[in-house]
Design a protein around this motif. Structure first.
Motif, mmCIF file in Angstrom:
data_model
loop_
_atom_site.group_PDB
_atom_site.id
_atom_site.type_symbol
_atom_site.label_atom_id
_atom_site.label_comp_id
_atom_site.label_asym_id
_atom_site.label_seq_id
_atom_site.Cartn_x
_atom_site.Cartn_y
_atom_site.Cartn_z
ATOM 1 N N MET A 1 -41.572 20.489 17.473
ATOM 2 C CA MET A 1 -42.300 19.226 17.644
ATOM 3 C C MET A 1 -41.788 18.222 16.606
ATOM 4 O O MET A 1 -41.957 18.421 15.400
ATOM 5 N N ASP A 2 -41.163 17.154 17.083
ATOM 6 C CA ASP A 2 -40.566 16.176 16.170
ATOM 7 C C ASP A 2 -41.603 15.265 15.519
ATOM 8 O O ASP A 2 -41.385 14.756 14.413
ATOM 9 N N TYR A 3 -42.705 14.997 16.204
ATOM 10 C CA TYR A 3 -43.754 14.123 15.679
ATOM 11 C C TYR A 3 -45.106 14.793 15.881
ATOM 12 O O TYR A 3 -45.360 15.380 16.935
ATOM 13 N N LEU A 4 -45.957 14.709 14.890
ATOM 14 C CA LEU A 4 -47.317 15.215 15.009
ATOM 15 C C LEU A 4 -48.188 14.131 15.640
ATOM 16 O O LEU A 4 -48.332 13.042 15.086
ATOM 17 N N PRO A 5 -48.768 14.392 16.806
ATOM 18 C CA PRO A 5 -49.618 13.371 17.433
ATOM 19 C C PRO A 5 -50.881 13.132 16.602
ATOM 20 O O PRO A 5 -51.601 14.075 16.270
ATOM 21 N N LEU A 6 -51.130 11.891 16.265
ATOM 22 C CA LEU A 6 -52.313 11.513 15.501
ATOM 23 C C LEU A 6 -52.945 10.276 16.133
ATOM 24 O O LEU A 6 -52.247 9.438 16.708
ATOM 25 N N PHE A 7 -54.247 10.154 16.003
ATOM 26 C CA PHE A 7 -54.933 8.940 16.421
ATOM 27 C C PHE A 7 -55.487 8.283 15.166
ATOM 28 O O PHE A 7 -56.381 8.836 14.516
ATOM 29 N N ALA A 8 -54.945 7.142 14.804
ATOM 30 C CA ALA A 8 -55.288 6.490 13.534
ATOM 31 C C ALA A 8 -56.420 5.482 13.716
ATOM 32 O O ALA A 8 -56.448 4.732 14.691
ATOM 33 N N ASP A 9 -57.334 5.472 12.762
ATOM 34 C CA ASP A 9 -58.410 4.483 12.731
ATOM 35 C C ASP A 9 -57.886 3.260 11.989
ATOM 36 O O ASP A 9 -57.718 3.276 10.765
ATOM 37 N N LEU A 10 -57.625 2.180 12.718
ATOM 38 C CA LEU A 10 -57.061 0.959 12.108
ATOM 39 C C LEU A 10 -58.098 -0.143 11.919
ATOM 40 O O LEU A 10 -57.731 -1.249 11.501
ATOM 41 N N LYS A 11 -59.340 0.128 12.202
ATOM 42 C CA LYS A 11 -60.349 -0.926 12.097
ATOM 43 C C LYS A 11 -60.388 -1.499 10.682
ATOM 44 O O LYS A 11 -60.585 -0.781 9.709
ATOM 45 N N GLN A 12 -60.164 -2.814 10.603
ATOM 46 C CA GLN A 12 -60.196 -3.578 9.352
ATOM 47 C C GLN A 12 -59.106 -3.150 8.362
ATOM 48 O O GLN A 12 -59.155 -3.521 7.188
ATOM 49 N N ARG A 13 -58.129 -2.390 8.824
ATOM 50 C CA ARG A 13 -57.032 -1.996 7.940
ATOM 51 C C ARG A 13 -55.869 -2.971 8.108
ATOM 52 O O ARG A 13 -55.524 -3.339 9.233
ATOM 53 N N PRO A 14 -55.223 -3.394 7.003
ATOM 54 C CA PRO A 14 -54.116 -4.349 7.096
ATOM 55 C C PRO A 14 -52.854 -3.692 7.658
ATOM 56 O O PRO A 14 -52.451 -2.611 7.229
ATOM 57 N N VAL A 15 -52.261 -4.359 8.611
ATOM 58 C CA VAL A 15 -51.008 -3.914 9.222
ATOM 59 C C VAL A 15 -50.040 -5.090 9.205
ATOM 60 O O VAL A 15 -50.405 -6.217 9.576
ATOM 61 N N LEU A 16 -48.809 -4.837 8.767
ATOM 62 C CA LEU A 16 -47.800 -5.892 8.688
ATOM 63 C C LEU A 16 -46.875 -5.816 9.899
ATOM 64 O O LEU A 16 -46.367 -4.733 10.238
ATOM 65 N N VAL A 17 -46.664 -6.954 10.546
ATOM 66 C CA VAL A 17 -45.716 -7.060 11.655
ATOM 67 C C VAL A 17 -44.634 -8.047 11.235
ATOM 68 O O VAL A 17 -44.923 -9.210 10.934
ATOM 69 N N VAL A 18 -43.394 -7.568 11.182
ATOM 70 C CA VAL A 18 -42.255 -8.430 10.834
ATOM 71 C C VAL A 18 -41.574 -8.820 12.136
ATOM 72 O O VAL A 18 -40.984 -7.983 12.823
ATOM 73 N N GLY A 19 -41.664 -10.087 12.494
ATOM 74 C CA GLY A 19 -41.135 -10.587 13.763
ATOM 75 C C GLY A 19 -42.205 -11.365 14.495
ATOM 76 O O GLY A 19 -43.400 -11.042 14.399
ATOM 77 N N GLY A 20 -41.774 -12.404 15.236
ATOM 78 C CA GLY A 20 -42.755 -13.252 15.908
ATOM 79 C C GLY A 20 -42.460 -13.504 17.367
ATOM 80 O O GLY A 20 -43.002 -14.444 17.945
ATOM 81 N N GLY A 21 -41.610 -12.669 17.985
ATOM 82 C CA GLY A 21 -41.246 -12.863 19.379
ATOM 83 C C GLY A 21 -42.128 -12.110 20.349
ATOM 84 O O GLY A 21 -43.224 -11.646 20.004
ATOM 85 N N GLU A 22 -41.631 -11.944 21.595
ATOM 86 C CA GLU A 22 -42.421 -11.308 22.643
ATOM 87 C C GLU A 22 -42.673 -9.831 22.341
ATOM 88 O O GLU A 22 -43.749 -9.296 22.625
ATOM 89 N N VAL A 23 -41.671 -9.147 21.784
ATOM 90 C CA VAL A 23 -41.844 -7.731 21.455
ATOM 91 C C VAL A 23 -42.932 -7.571 20.399
ATOM 92 O O VAL A 23 -43.813 -6.712 20.500
ATOM 93 N N ALA A 24 -42.881 -8.416 19.389
ATOM 94 C CA ALA A 24 -43.909 -8.376 18.351
ATOM 95 C C ALA A 24 -45.285 -8.660 18.940
ATOM 96 O O ALA A 24 -46.285 -8.030 18.560
ATOM 97 N N ALA A 25 -45.336 -9.590 19.892
ATOM 98 C CA ALA A 25 -46.622 -9.941 20.507
ATOM 99 C C ALA A 25 -47.222 -8.747 21.239
ATOM 100 O O ALA A 25 -48.444 -8.537 21.212
ATOM 101 N N ARG A 26 -46.376 -7.945 21.894
ATOM 102 C CA ARG A 26 -46.891 -6.760 22.587
ATOM 103 C C ARG A 26 -47.471 -5.756 21.600
ATOM 104 O O ARG A 26 -48.514 -5.137 21.852
#
Length: 476
Positions: A1-26
């Motif tokens: 198994m290359d990745y361990l499946p996890l479900f992360a609680d992101l409520k009110q947690r800061p997430v950084l997105v670098v990029g402002g195009g259509e892919v970033a919007a999705r």
């Protein structure tokens, strides 16, 4: 198994997105649905992200990426077309042990986005570990078809009921058996039909019964329209109900391809009726349907086309209601709509037909005659089910009451299937066409039939590129 499946609680947690195009919007859309606090670093924002920024739903930090922007974020997504910048974002995140995803660059991902089926609070994720994302998406689409939209509402109700179940059922095994019965029983059907108050009441009743040690199963009947033949015309709801059946009573008109979608361990019983052939009488079908449901089984009555259009579905549900058996109806694509569409015959058309009438060639022996005067009016479409044996009478009566003998007609056999036949001619040739037609067949009478030569097969050919083209006979 290359990745361990996890479900992360992101409520009110800061997430950084670098990029402002259509892919970033999705990606931002997904993050917002999870309740994250979104920060964006980009030279410019797409119109969608700009709107979110103006509404203060995202925070546009600045135009240039700086490593210190990663110091207090939960995870970061790099979604630019600058490979050097993307690599820098990943390297700086890795130093800080911050989870990072560089879009479409699997080696630079410490986490990846799976294909998601969102039935919140139930969420299903499918991943190929970044090796075959299109394959994962295709599998997700198949799973989407199997998971009812109502399953999220069901999980919500169950979640609010868990503490009460724990109070009354002390063992883990008992609770597991209870939920297994609930999720495959009447409660699930009520949620699927959006009867939430009744579903809550059913849940209470099921718990009381189970806690008393009765564990009685309550059977039910689902009347399902299988469509005219092409398995692709089966509705999503119909498929879901078929997958839950204990026993399926099916008509002769239901295609083998459709029957293949029934749950593998379900019992299948043919109760079809065909003119001139041995068949199960309707009273016997009604008796069997009720008896099976009274045994606690989930009975699917699978009928060709739509069960309420010359399918005697109404009669069958009257019997179910009289026996006090819960039931539901899943409509289907009726033969008139499906077969004519595949034949390139629009049932209505502004220039040719302002109305359409469905009639059956099999009338009750004690019924009054048909209203031939109105049926013979021009500029309307007549679709006649089960009319091949009476085609001569139909043609004679329509012509006698004023319909032009040269009115275009079509006889469509095995509608929407790979071996569909369309035979066209005029009204005075109807009996000849009907005699040649393989059964089952549908009669179509009206000016719209002439359009068959202009638009026939266009859509159907796309589906049948590798199949034998259906036969067309023209006697006009």
């Amino acid at each position: 198994m290359d990745y361990l499946p996890l479900f992360a609680d992101l409520k009110q947690r800061p997430v950084l997105v670098v990029g402002g195009g259509e892919v970033a919007a999705r990606k931002v859309d997904l993050l917002q649905r999870a309740g994250a606090e979104i920060r964006i670093v980009a030279q410019a924002l797409s119109p969608e992200l700009e709107n979110l920024h103006q509404e203060a739903r995202v925070h546009w930090l600045c135009r240039a990426f700086e490593p210190q922007q990663l110091d207090d974020v939960f995870l970061v997504i790099a979604a630019t077309d600058d490979n050097v910048l993307n690599a820098e974002v990943y390297a700086e995140a890795d130093k800080r042990r911050v989870l990072a995803n560089v879009v479409d660059d699997q080696p630079r991902c410490s986490f990846i986005f799976p294909s998601i089926i969102d039935r919140s609070p139930l969420v299903v994720a499918v991943s190929s570990s970044g090796q075959a994302p299109v394959l994962a998406r295709m599998l997700r689409e198949k799973l989407e078809a199997l998971l009812p939209v109502s399953i999220g509402r069901m999980a919500d109700l169950a979640g609010g009921f868990r503490s009460k179940v724990k109070q009354q059922l002390s063992s883990v095994g008992a609770r597991r058996r209870f939920w297994e019965k609930v999720f495959s029983g009447r409660f699930a059907s009520l949620v699927a039909s959006d009867q939430m108050v009744k579903a809550q009441q059913q849940l209470e009743q099921d718990l009381t019964t189970f806690a008393q040690g009765k564990e009685a199963n309550q059977g039910e009947i689902a009347l399902v329209g299988a469509g005219p033949g092409d398995v692709g015309l089966l509705t999503l709801r119909g498929l879901q109900v078929m997958q839950q059946a204990d026993v399926v009573l099916y008509d002769s008109l239901v295609s083998e391809e459709t029957l293949d979608l029934v749950r593998r361990d379900a019992e299948r019983i043919c109760v079809g009726k065909r003119a001139g052939a041995h068949s199960v009488i309707q009273d016997e079908t009604n008796r069997l349907m009720v008896a099976l449901a009274q045994q606690g089984k989930k009975v699917v009555r699978l009928k060709g086309g739509d069960p309420f259009i010359f399918g005697r579905g109404g009669e069958e549900l009257q019997v179910a209601a009289a026996a006090g058996i819960p039931f539901q109806v899943v409509p289907g694509v009726t033969a008139a709509a499906g077969a004519t569409a595949y034949a390139g015959i629009p049932l209505t058309h502004r220039d040719h037909a302002q109305c359409v009438t469905f009639i059956t060639g099999h009338c009750r022996t004690d019924s009054d005659g048909l209203d031939w005067v109105n049926l013979a009016r021009a500029r309307q479409t007549l679709v006649i089910y089960m009319g091949t044996m009476k085609a001569a009478d139909i043609s004679r009566n329509l012509i006698t009451h004023g319909r032009d003998a040269n009115t275009p007609v079509a006889v469509i056999s095995r509608g929407t299937r790979m071996d569909q036949w369309v035979q066209t001619g005029n009204l005075q040739q109807l009996d000849q066409l009907a005699q040649q037609a393989p059964l089952p067949a549908l009669l179509v009478i009206g000016e719209v039939v002439a359009l068959h030569h202009q638009i026939a097969w266009f859509g159907h050919q796309q589906q049948m590129a590798s199949a034998v083209r259906p036969a067309v006979v023209n006697l006009a």
